[in-house]
Design a protein around this motif. Structure first.
Motif, PDB file in Angstrom:
ATOM      1  N   PRO A  24       0.829  -1.197   0.000  1.00 57.28           N
ATOM      2  CA  PRO A  24       0.000   0.000   0.000  1.00 57.28           C
ATOM      3  C   PRO A  24       0.867   1.252   0.000  1.00 57.28           C
ATOM      4  CG  PRO A  24      -0.026  -1.044   2.154  1.00 57.28           C
ATOM      5  CD  PRO A  24       0.731  -1.963   1.222  1.00 57.28           C
ATOM      6  N   ALA A  25       0.285   2.308  -0.527  1.00 54.36           N
ATOM      7  CA  ALA A  25       1.002   3.585  -0.514  1.00 54.36           C
ATOM      8  C   ALA A  25       1.259   3.983   0.930  1.00 54.36           C
ATOM      9  CB  ALA A  25       0.156   4.647  -1.211  1.00 54.36           C
ATOM     10  N   PRO A  26       2.358   4.641   1.192  1.00 55.93           N
ATOM     11  CA  PRO A  26       2.639   5.037   2.570  1.00 55.93           C
ATOM     12  C   PRO A  26       1.560   5.967   3.108  1.00 55.93           C
ATOM     13  CG  PRO A  26       4.176   6.071   1.049  1.00 55.93           C
ATOM     14  CD  PRO A  26       3.364   5.094   0.262  1.00 55.93           C
ATOM     15  N   ALA A  27       1.329   5.880   4.387  1.00 57.55           N
ATOM     16  CA  ALA A  27       0.316   6.719   5.022  1.00 57.55           C
ATOM     17  C   ALA A  27       0.709   8.185   4.895  1.00 57.55           C
ATOM     18  CB  ALA A  27       0.166   6.336   6.490  1.00 57.55           C
ATOM     19  N   VAL A  28      -0.256   8.980   4.516  1.00 61.14           N
ATOM     20  CA  VAL A  28      -0.023  10.415   4.411  1.00 61.14           C
ATOM     21  C   VAL A  28      -0.288  11.018   5.782  1.00 61.14           C
ATOM     22  CG1 VAL A  28      -0.798  12.531   3.282  1.00 61.14           C
ATOM     23  CG2 VAL A  28      -0.771  10.391   2.012  1.00 61.14           C
ATOM     24  N   ALA A  40     -12.871   8.399  10.493  1.00 59.18           N
ATOM     25  CA  ALA A  40     -13.693   7.342   9.900  1.00 59.18           C
ATOM     26  C   ALA A  40     -13.397   5.971  10.496  1.00 59.18           C
ATOM     27  CB  ALA A  40     -13.486   7.315   8.393  1.00 59.18           C
ATOM     28  N   GLY A  41     -12.291   5.849  11.211  1.00 55.35           N
ATOM     29  CA  GLY A  41     -11.966   4.564  11.816  1.00 55.35           C
ATOM     30  C   GLY A  41     -10.697   4.670  12.630  1.00 55.35           C
ATOM     31  N   SER A  42     -10.524   3.701  13.523  1.00 54.53           N
ATOM     32  CA  SER A  42      -9.314   3.600  14.327  1.00 54.53           C
ATOM     33  C   SER A  42      -8.975   2.120  14.437  1.00 54.53           C
ATOM     34  CB  SER A  42      -9.550   4.210  15.713  1.00 54.53           C
ATOM     35  OG  SER A  42      -8.351   4.197  16.463  1.00 54.53           O
ATOM     36  N   LEU A  46      -2.298  -1.558  10.926  1.00 57.04           N
ATOM     37  CA  LEU A  46      -2.096  -0.551   9.888  1.00 57.04           C
ATOM     38  C   LEU A  46      -2.689  -0.992   8.554  1.00 57.04           C
ATOM     39  CD1 LEU A  46      -0.914   2.139   8.941  1.00 57.04           C
ATOM     40  CD2 LEU A  46       1.278   0.974   8.617  1.00 57.04           C
ATOM     41  N   GLY A  47      -2.664  -2.279   8.257  1.00 53.99           N
ATOM     42  CA  GLY A  47      -3.232  -2.781   7.008  1.00 53.99           C
ATOM     43  C   GLY A  47      -4.714  -2.463   6.883  1.00 53.99           C
ATOM     44  N   ASN A  48      -5.456  -2.601   7.986  1.00 53.70           N
ATOM     45  CA  ASN A  48      -6.886  -2.274   7.963  1.00 53.70           C
ATOM     46  C   ASN A  48      -7.099  -0.773   7.758  1.00 53.70           C
ATOM     47  OD1 ASN A  48      -7.646  -4.939   8.340  1.00 53.70           O
ATOM     48  ND2 ASN A  48      -7.706  -4.757  10.555  1.00 53.70           N
ATOM     49  N   ALA A  49      -6.246   0.034   8.386  1.00 52.09           N
ATOM     50  CA  ALA A  49      -6.345   1.484   8.202  1.00 52.09           C
ATOM     51  C   ALA A  49      -6.070   1.851   6.745  1.00 52.09           C
ATOM     52  CB  ALA A  49      -5.368   2.196   9.140  1.00 52.09           C
ATOM     53  N   ASN A  50      -5.073   1.215   6.133  1.00 45.28           N
ATOM     54  CA  ASN A  50      -4.766   1.479   4.722  1.00 45.28           C
ATOM     55  C   ASN A  50      -5.929   1.108   3.817  1.00 45.28           C
ATOM     56  OD1 ASN A  50      -2.173   2.584   4.958  1.00 45.28           O
ATOM     57  ND2 ASN A  50      -1.227   0.573   5.062  1.00 45.28           N
ATOM     58  N   LEU A  51      -6.600  -0.011   4.108  1.00 48.91           N
ATOM     59  CA  LEU A  51      -7.750  -0.423   3.289  1.00 48.91           C
ATOM     60  C   LEU A  51      -8.859   0.621   3.339  1.00 48.91           C
ATOM     61  CD1 LEU A  51      -7.990  -4.249   4.103  1.00 48.91           C
ATOM     62  CD2 LEU A  51      -7.351  -3.205   1.927  1.00 48.91           C
ATOM     63  N   LEU A  52      -9.189   1.089   4.544  1.00 47.66           N
ATOM     64  CA  LEU A  52     -10.249   2.095   4.660  1.00 47.66           C
ATOM     65  C   LEU A  52      -9.818   3.398   3.990  1.00 47.66           C
ATOM     66  CD1 LEU A  52     -13.025   2.929   5.636  1.00 47.66           C
ATOM     67  CD2 LEU A  52     -11.996   3.533   7.844  1.00 47.66           C
ATOM     68  N   ALA A  65      -3.301   8.841  10.995  1.00 50.62           N
ATOM     69  CA  ALA A  65      -2.539   9.398  12.111  1.00 50.62           C
ATOM     70  C   ALA A  65      -2.297   8.287  13.125  1.00 50.62           C
ATOM     71  CB  ALA A  65      -3.310  10.548  12.755  1.00 50.62           C
ATOM     72  N   ALA A  66      -1.029   8.059  13.467  1.00 50.99           N
ATOM     73  CA  ALA A  66      -0.686   7.063  14.481  1.00 50.99           C
ATOM     74  C   ALA A  66      -0.766   7.724  15.853  1.00 50.99           C
ATOM     75  CB  ALA A  66       0.712   6.528  14.224  1.00 50.99           C
ATOM     76  N   VAL A  67      -1.462   7.070  16.786  1.00 47.89           N
ATOM     77  CA  VAL A  67      -1.602   7.593  18.151  1.00 47.89           C
ATOM     78  C   VAL A  67      -1.374   6.463  19.144  1.00 47.89           C
ATOM     79  CG1 VAL A  67      -3.210   9.432  17.513  1.00 47.89           C
ATOM     80  CG2 VAL A  67      -4.100   7.219  18.179  1.00 47.89           C
ATOM     81  N   GLN A  68      -0.910   6.822  20.325  1.00 44.89           N
ATOM     82  CA  GLN A  68      -0.733   5.862  21.414  1.00 44.89           C
ATOM     83  C   GLN A  68      -1.916   5.992  22.370  1.00 44.89           C
ATOM     84  OE1 GLN A  68       1.889   3.654  22.326  1.00 44.89           O
ATOM     85  NE2 GLN A  68       2.744   3.938  20.297  1.00 44.89           N
ATOM     86  N   VAL A  69      -2.571   4.873  22.663  1.00 53.97           N
ATOM     87  CA  VAL A  69      -3.666   4.854  23.630  1.00 53.97           C
ATOM     88  C   VAL A  69      -3.376   3.730  24.622  1.00 53.97           C
ATOM     89  CG1 VAL A  69      -6.153   4.550  23.973  1.00 53.97           C
ATOM     90  CG2 VAL A  69      -5.318   5.703  21.910  1.00 53.97           C
ATOM     91  N   ASN A  70      -3.128   4.098  25.862  1.00 52.57           N
ATOM     92  CA  ASN A  70      -2.804   3.128  26.912  1.00 52.57           C
ATOM     93  C   ASN A  70      -1.680   2.185  26.492  1.00 52.57           C
ATOM     94  OD1 ASN A  70      -4.813   4.189  28.611  1.00 52.57           O
ATOM     95  ND2 ASN A  70      -6.365   2.856  27.721  1.00 52.57           N
ATOM     96  N   GLY A  71      -0.657   2.737  25.864  1.00 52.70           N
ATOM     97  CA  GLY A  71       0.508   1.954  25.478  1.00 52.70           C
ATOM     98  C   GLY A  71       0.360   1.157  24.197  1.00 52.70           C
ATOM     99  N   THR A  72      -0.783   1.248  23.537  1.00 53.42           N
ATOM    100  CA  THR A  72      -1.019   0.529  22.280  1.00 53.42           C
ATOM    101  C   THR A  72      -1.114   1.543  21.151  1.00 53.42           C
ATOM    102  OG1 THR A  72      -2.237  -1.191  23.452  1.00 53.42           O
ATOM    103  CG2 THR A  72      -2.567  -1.061  21.073  1.00 53.42           C
ATOM    104  N   GLU A  73      -0.447   1.238  20.028  1.00 55.37           N
ATOM    105  CA  GLU A  73      -0.512   2.141  18.882  1.00 55.37           C
ATOM    106  C   GLU A  73      -1.766   1.852  18.063  1.00 55.37           C
ATOM    107  OE1 GLU A  73       2.635   4.344  16.213  1.00 55.37           O
ATOM    108  OE2 GLU A  73       2.812   2.187  16.040  1.00 55.37           O
ATOM    109  N   PHE A  74      -2.499   2.915  17.755  1.00 55.72           N
ATOM    110  CA  PHE A  74      -3.678   2.832  16.901  1.00 55.72           C
ATOM    111  C   PHE A  74      -3.465   3.744  15.700  1.00 55.72           C
ATOM    112  CE2 PHE A  74      -5.413   1.347  20.867  1.00 55.72           C
ATOM    113  CZ  PHE A  74      -6.307   0.351  20.478  1.00 55.72           C
ATOM    114  N   TYR A  75      -4.130   3.401  14.598  1.00 56.79           N
ATOM    115  CA  TYR A  75      -4.025   4.157  13.360  1.00 56.79           C
ATOM    116  C   TYR A  75      -5.411   4.717  13.038  1.00 56.79           C
ATOM    117  CZ  TYR A  75       0.288   1.577  13.283  1.00 56.79           C
ATOM    118  OH  TYR A  75       1.509   1.050  13.629  1.00 56.79           O
TER     119      TYR A  75
END
Length: 109
Positions: A24-28, A40-42, A46-52, A65-75
């Motif tokens: 997939p194209a790199p995340a902008v 639209a989603g979290s 990362l693969g699921n975020a790229n699909l959406l 946007a990559a964010v840390q929530v309680n020590g876990t990275e979410f996209y």
């Protein structure tokens, strides 16, 4: 004498080819801009975020946007930005009608 075309029979053979994995194209990282966005989603993956992101590209600029929530990275998949909340809410209505629920998020800093 007239010139006649040369007719030649060709044997055509079809072979199965293995599918090619496309990266997939790199995340902008456009979500660093200011304004109103639609989240639209979290996703933890990362693969699921790229699909959406790829599905939503027709709706305007889309970023992850990559964010840390309680020590876990979410996209977070973010559509926008818009200059006003009203514009973002109109886009939210269009997105919802197309089957994607999204939250309006303000980024002011």
């Amino acid at each position: 004498a007239p010139v006649l075309p040369v007719v030649q029979k060709l044997a055509v053979r079809a072979e199965a080819i293995a599918p090619v994995a496309v990266q997939p194209a790199p995340a902008v990282r456009q979500a660093d801009a200011r304004g109103f966005f639609l989240q639209a989603g979290s996703f933890a993956d990362l693969g699921n975020a790229n699909l959406l992101r790829d599905q939503l590209r027709a709706n305007g600029p889309v970023s992850i946007a990559a964010v840390q929530v309680n020590g876990t990275e979410f996209y977070r998949v973010m559509v926008g930005p818009w200059a006003s909340r009203a514009d973002a809410e109109q886009a939210q209505t269009r997105l919802s009608a197309a089957g994607t629920k999204a939250l309006v998020v303000a980024k002011l800093d």
